[in-house]
Design a protein around this motif. Structure first.
Motif, PDB file in Angstrom:
ATOM      1  N   ALA A 192       1.147  -1.047  -0.203  1.00  0.00           N
ATOM      2  CA  ALA A 192      -0.085  -0.207   0.115  1.00  0.00           C
ATOM      3  C   ALA A 192       0.681   1.336  -0.059  1.00  0.00           C
ATOM      4  N   ALA A 193       2.349   1.106   0.543  1.00  0.00           N
ATOM      5  CA  ALA A 193       2.680   2.519   0.536  1.00  0.00           C
ATOM      6  C   ALA A 193       3.472   2.813  -0.380  1.00  0.00           C
ATOM      7  N   LEU A 194       3.941   1.225  -1.618  1.00  0.00           N
ATOM      8  CA  LEU A 194       5.133   1.351  -2.667  1.00  0.00           C
ATOM      9  C   LEU A 194       3.585   2.181  -3.215  1.00  0.00           C
ATOM     10  N   VAL A 195       2.565   1.704  -3.408  1.00  0.00           N
ATOM     11  CA  VAL A 195       1.701   2.245  -4.703  1.00  0.00           C
ATOM     12  C   VAL A 195       1.353   3.679  -4.214  1.00  0.00           C
ATOM     13  N   ARG A 196       0.567   4.168  -3.177  1.00  0.00           N
ATOM     14  CA  ARG A 196       0.402   5.352  -2.198  1.00  0.00           C
ATOM     15  C   ARG A 196       1.685   6.213  -2.607  1.00  0.00           C
ATOM     16  N   TYR A 197       3.020   5.349  -2.947  1.00  0.00           N
ATOM     17  CA  TYR A 197       4.684   6.454  -3.907  1.00  0.00           C
ATOM     18  C   TYR A 197       4.639   6.364  -4.455  1.00  0.00           C
ATOM     19  N   ALA A 198       3.766   5.772  -5.828  1.00  0.00           N
ATOM     20  CA  ALA A 198       3.826   5.684  -6.988  1.00  0.00           C
ATOM     21  C   ALA A 198       2.983   6.600  -7.758  1.00  0.00           C
ATOM     22  N   SER A 199       1.475   6.231  -6.777  1.00  0.00           N
ATOM     23  CA  SER A 199       0.649   7.961  -6.878  1.00  0.00           C
ATOM     24  C   SER A 199       1.065   9.487  -7.009  1.00  0.00           C
ATOM     25  N   GLU A 200       1.945   9.783  -5.983  1.00  0.00           N
ATOM     26  CA  GLU A 200       2.477  10.949  -5.992  1.00  0.00           C
ATOM     27  C   GLU A 200       3.966  10.993  -6.461  1.00  0.00           C
ATOM     28  N   TRP A 201       4.695  10.360  -6.736  1.00  0.00           N
ATOM     29  CA  TRP A 201       6.202  10.025  -6.821  1.00  0.00           C
ATOM     30  C   TRP A 201       6.347  10.160  -8.275  1.00  0.00           C
ATOM     31  N   LEU A 202       5.547   9.006  -9.268  1.00  0.00           N
ATOM     32  CA  LEU A 202       5.105   8.956 -10.463  1.00  0.00           C
ATOM     33  C   LEU A 202       4.361   8.162 -11.059  1.00  0.00           C
ATOM     34  N   PRO A 203       4.222  10.378 -11.792  1.00  0.00           N
ATOM     35  CA  PRO A 203       3.460  10.912 -12.677  1.00  0.00           C
ATOM     36  C   PRO A 203       2.964   9.639 -14.191  1.00  0.00           C
ATOM     37  N   GLY A 204       4.002   9.201 -14.810  1.00  0.00           N
ATOM     38  CA  GLY A 204       4.619   7.874 -15.532  1.00  0.00           C
ATOM     39  C   GLY A 204       3.635   6.754 -15.287  1.00  0.00           C
ATOM     40  N   VAL A 205       3.069   6.533 -14.230  1.00  0.00           N
ATOM     41  CA  VAL A 205       2.383   5.245 -14.354  1.00  0.00           C
ATOM     42  C   VAL A 205       1.041   4.913 -14.461  1.00  0.00           C
ATOM     43  N   ASP A 206       0.418   4.144 -14.214  1.00  0.00           N
ATOM     44  CA  ASP A 206      -0.631   3.997 -13.605  1.00  0.00           C
ATOM     45  C   ASP A 206      -0.561   3.760 -12.238  1.00  0.00           C
ATOM     46  N   ALA A 207      -0.959   3.860 -11.515  1.00  0.00           N
ATOM     47  CA  ALA A 207      -0.374   3.448  -9.864  1.00  0.00           C
ATOM     48  C   ALA A 207      -1.256   2.290  -9.789  1.00  0.00           C
ATOM     49  N   THR A 208      -2.336   2.738  -9.606  1.00  0.00           N
ATOM     50  CA  THR A 208      -3.447   0.891  -9.773  1.00  0.00           C
ATOM     51  C   THR A 208      -2.899  -0.337 -10.307  1.00  0.00           C
ATOM     52  N   ASP A 209      -2.001  -0.473 -10.987  1.00  0.00           N
ATOM     53  CA  ASP A 209      -1.736  -1.503 -12.448  1.00  0.00           C
ATOM     54  C   ASP A 209      -0.863  -2.266 -11.739  1.00  0.00           C
TER      55      ASP A 209
END
Length: 365
Positions: free
Chosen positions: A297-314
């Motif tokens: 969950a923390a890694l998904v949250r990181y992706a949603s905040e800091w990796l705008p080039g990915v779909d954090a839900t996939d």
């Protein structure tokens, strides 16, 4: 029980064992590698298709090793006739690192480094979000881990080394400065092996393998289950740098991170990202292979905040083991006829050919 004799026995056919066998066999040594599992297994730390070749170090000894490692990786590539080290660039950001001091150390070592402001970095790599200066290493890149291990083993085999798969090593006994004996067990049964040297590169199984071996005093080795994941890029054609994101307890934006974050593009799988050494301690023979939901969950949250080039839900999770020392320094030691290489997890793979060279030199002495 039958008896077999060999000059150097290497226990563990992961990256470090494979590289050690490569160096020894090419030097004309009689080498046999013993691996308790099948080729390409996923129980340890050497599997997968991507590792960062990151040069963001300040220690002169590591930087010197990196220069040598780059040369040796290219030598292995030429021998294997396949790409192993791809120059993708690696960027380091976050308040937990002194970018200017690191860049100065890297440049002094003869490697390329520059510090960019966050706007310049964002224009070059829009898939990442930056909120401060960014260390750019243009000669850094990505290693194909699976292909690299296979290349080392194939090169060792061409030079005469033998690999015994599904062959577990137990009952190691030291009988003299040039005499170490152990039992190797596979589907055909057990046999006693007598060797002049034994090189233990058993990763998470190092402490178990050497338990009770006279004179082999190891530092504490902590084995954890780690769980990086691949995220689907929004632009399938986008090119990504490798990255490391260092938090700071004094920085509101990153203080909640579970650890340093690392990542890189894995061709065909997506953008890999993971916490560095944040997983639970495990027994390598009893781990669940099930990711910790809180860390996910923390890694998904990181992706949603800091990796705008990915779909954090996939997201597609994977697990592996880390074997680490308290200070993250490598164990490269010899105890009589027993040589030990351990504690590489989290930053060792890039150094593999140099570690193999070092262990081979210890074994050849």
């Amino acid at each position: 029980m039958s008896v077999e004799r060999v000059d150097v026995a290497v226990v563990g056919a992961g990256a470090m064992g494979a590289a050690t066998a490569w160096h020894l066999a090419r030097a004309g040594r009689d080498v046999e590698v013993f691996e308790q599992f099948e080729p390409g297994h996923v129980r340890g730390a050497s599997h997968g298709a991507s590792r960062n070749f990151n040069v963001a170090y300040t220690e002169p000894e590591y930087l010197a090793w990196l220069r040598d490692a780059e040369v040796l990786w290219r030598e292995l590539e030429a021998e294997a006739d396949r790409p192993l080290l791809t120059t993708t660039v690696v960027v380091t950001h976050g308040p937990g690192v002194d970018h200017a001091a690191t860049a100065a150390a890297i440049s002094a070592a003869g490697l390329a480094a520059e510090v960019l402001d966050r706007h310049e970095a964002a224009s070059r790599w829009p898939g990442l979000r930056f909120d401060g200066p960014v260390l750019h290493n243009p000669r850094a890149g990505r290693l194909d881990a699976d292909a690299s291990v296979a290349a080392f083993l194939s090169g060792a085999a061409r030079a005469g080394a033998r690999t015994r798969w599904n062959s577990a090593v137990t009952d190691i006994e030291v009988h003299g400065d040039d005499d170490v004996r152990f039992t190797a067990t596979d589907a055909a049964g057990s046999r006693r092996v007598h060797a002049r040297r034994l090189v233990c590169t058993a990763g998470a199984w190092t402490a178990k393998t050497l338990a009770g071996v006279r004179g082999a005093t190891l530092p504490a080795l902590r084995v954890t289950q780690e769980q990086p994941a691949h995220f689907r890029p929004l632009d399938a054609a986008a090119s990504w740098p490798g990255f490391n994101h260092h938090p700071s307890a004094d920085d509101a934006a990153t203080a909640g991170f579970a650890a340093v974050v690392y990542g890189m593009q894995t061709p065909g799988q997506g953008l890999k990202a993971g916490w560095h050494a944040a997983g639970p301690e495990v027994d390598p023979d009893r781990r669940s292979f099930v990711p910790d939901p809180a860390l996910t969950a923390a890694l998904v949250r990181y992706a949603s905040e800091w990796l705008p080039g990915v779909d954090a839900t996939d997201v597609s999770e994977i697990t592996c083991t880390y074997t680490s020392t308290v200070d993250a320094r490598f164990v490269l030691e010899r105890f009589g006829p027993v040589v030990v290489g351990a504690g590489f997890s989290g930053h060792g793979f890039k150094f593999t050919p140099v570690v193999g060279r070092t262990l081979a030199a210890l074994a050849a002495a």
